[in-house]
Design a protein around this motif. Structure first.
Motif, PDB file in Angstrom:
ATOM      1  N   GLY A 164       0.775  -1.220   0.000  1.00 23.90           N
ATOM      2  CA  GLY A 164       0.000   0.000   0.000  1.00 23.90           C
ATOM      3  C   GLY A 164       0.815   1.282   0.000  1.00 23.90           C
ATOM      4  O   GLY A 164       0.250   2.373   0.081  1.00 23.90           O
ATOM      5  N   LEU A 264      -9.450   5.268  -6.814  1.00 26.31           N
ATOM      6  CA  LEU A 264      -8.179   4.924  -6.187  1.00 26.31           C
ATOM      7  C   LEU A 264      -7.165   4.529  -7.250  1.00 26.31           C
ATOM      8  O   LEU A 264      -7.519   4.126  -8.354  1.00 26.31           O
ATOM      9  CB  LEU A 264      -8.355   3.766  -5.203  1.00 26.31           C
ATOM     10  N   ARG A 268      -2.508   1.950  -3.824  1.00 26.87           N
ATOM     11  CA  ARG A 268      -3.211   1.982  -2.536  1.00 26.87           C
ATOM     12  C   ARG A 268      -3.728   0.610  -2.113  1.00 26.87           C
ATOM     13  O   ARG A 268      -4.118   0.419  -0.952  1.00 26.87           O
ATOM     14  CB  ARG A 268      -4.383   2.964  -2.615  1.00 26.87           C
TER      15      ARG A 268
END
Length: 288
Positions: A164, A264, A268
């Motif tokens: 992430g 997104l 992420r």
């Protein structure tokens, strides 16, 4: 006895054998006396049946590995280095040097022939081959306990990036599917002959007994990961649609099904998120 950490003696050795460095093969030989002992002691040699070394060069790391491992098999692509290695490793009876291309040789057959159990892999890799060779070692489901390699510092950061994080990429997630990565220590450019333009890092990948996530279609999982990072500034909706060649409506439905926002970016998401997304895209109800 040749001091393999002495640049003057190394140059004399290479001149005696008529060897010249090949830029095409990315040849940079370690001369820092502190690096190879650390690699050899931290690669897991004692716990394995032996060590497979890829790209021994003039045998600096090979000699250190032989102190820790029951057996070392070193694969060297450049035939010009074979007589050099015969000289530098003459007093190492537990070392076998084979001329072979690690990207082409049948590794499963080689390991079965040369070792009587799981092995550790240790290598000082040319930068241009880092990712493809690592993935070949990981994807081949070989009896390997750990892979310890020296790579470009930037590559080490990317490969070992936390899930992430912005440093992560497709290679980060692919590696974590097969192994747990760790950065062991940094190596300066001055540790090599000739010196490269960038610093390096030694990393170790400890292979999982089984993947940390379950997925219906492993190939689809890696296609989804690759597509998400192919144009990493794009949102997941746009990147996946372009990379997978699927309608945005289908991608949107899959993202909703796993609770991931369309806007997104791939960096992420965790490996678990990609696994759920791949399963959602494989579900008949999500098909366009």
């Amino acid at each position: 006895m040749i001091d393999l950490a002495n640049p003057t003696q190394i140059k004399a050795l290479l001149a005696r054998h008529g060897f010249h460095f090949s830029k095409a093969l990315g040849q940079n030989f370690l001369v820092n006396p502190s690096v190879c002992p650390r690699m050899a002691s931290q690669c897991g040699a004692e716990e394995a049946a032996g060590v497979l070394e890829i790209g021994p060069g003039i045998g600096v790391l090979t000699a250190e590995l032989s102190r820790h491992a029951k057996k070392v098999v070193a694969l060297e692509l450049d035939s010009r280095l074979l007589p050099v290695l015969t000289e530098t490793l003459a007093d190492r009876p537990n070392v076998t040097v084979l001329q072979a291309d690690a990207m082409e040789v049948d590794l499963a057959a080689l390991l079965a022939r040369e070792f009587d159990g799981p092995v550790a892999v240790c290598a000082n890799l040319p930068y241009y081959i880092t990712s493809p060779l690592l993935m070949r070692l990981l994807e081949s489901h070989l009896p390997i306990t750990a892979v310890t390699v020296m790579v470009q510092k930037e590559a080490a950061t990317r490969i070992c990036a936390a899930p992430g994080s912005r440093d992560g990429g497709a290679i980060s997630l692919a590696v974590r599917y097969y192994a747990e990565p760790h950065v062991l220590f940094a190596v300066s450019a001055g540790s090599f002959l000739p010196s490269p333009k960038v610093d390096s890092s030694v990393i170790r990948l400890d292979l999982h007994a089984a993947p940390p996530v379950t997925v219906q279609d492993e190939a689809l999982l890696f296609r989804v990961i690759k597509a998400a990072f192919a144009q990493r500034r794009k949102t997941l909706l746009n990147a996946l649609s372009a990379g997978l060649g699927l309608p945005k409506a289908q991608i949107s439905a899959a993202l909703r099904a796993v609770g991931v926002a369309e806007n997104l970016r791939g960096e992420r998401l965790l490996l678990e998120d990609f696994a759920h997304l791949a399963d959602a895209l494989a579900a008949p109800s999500i098909e366009a």
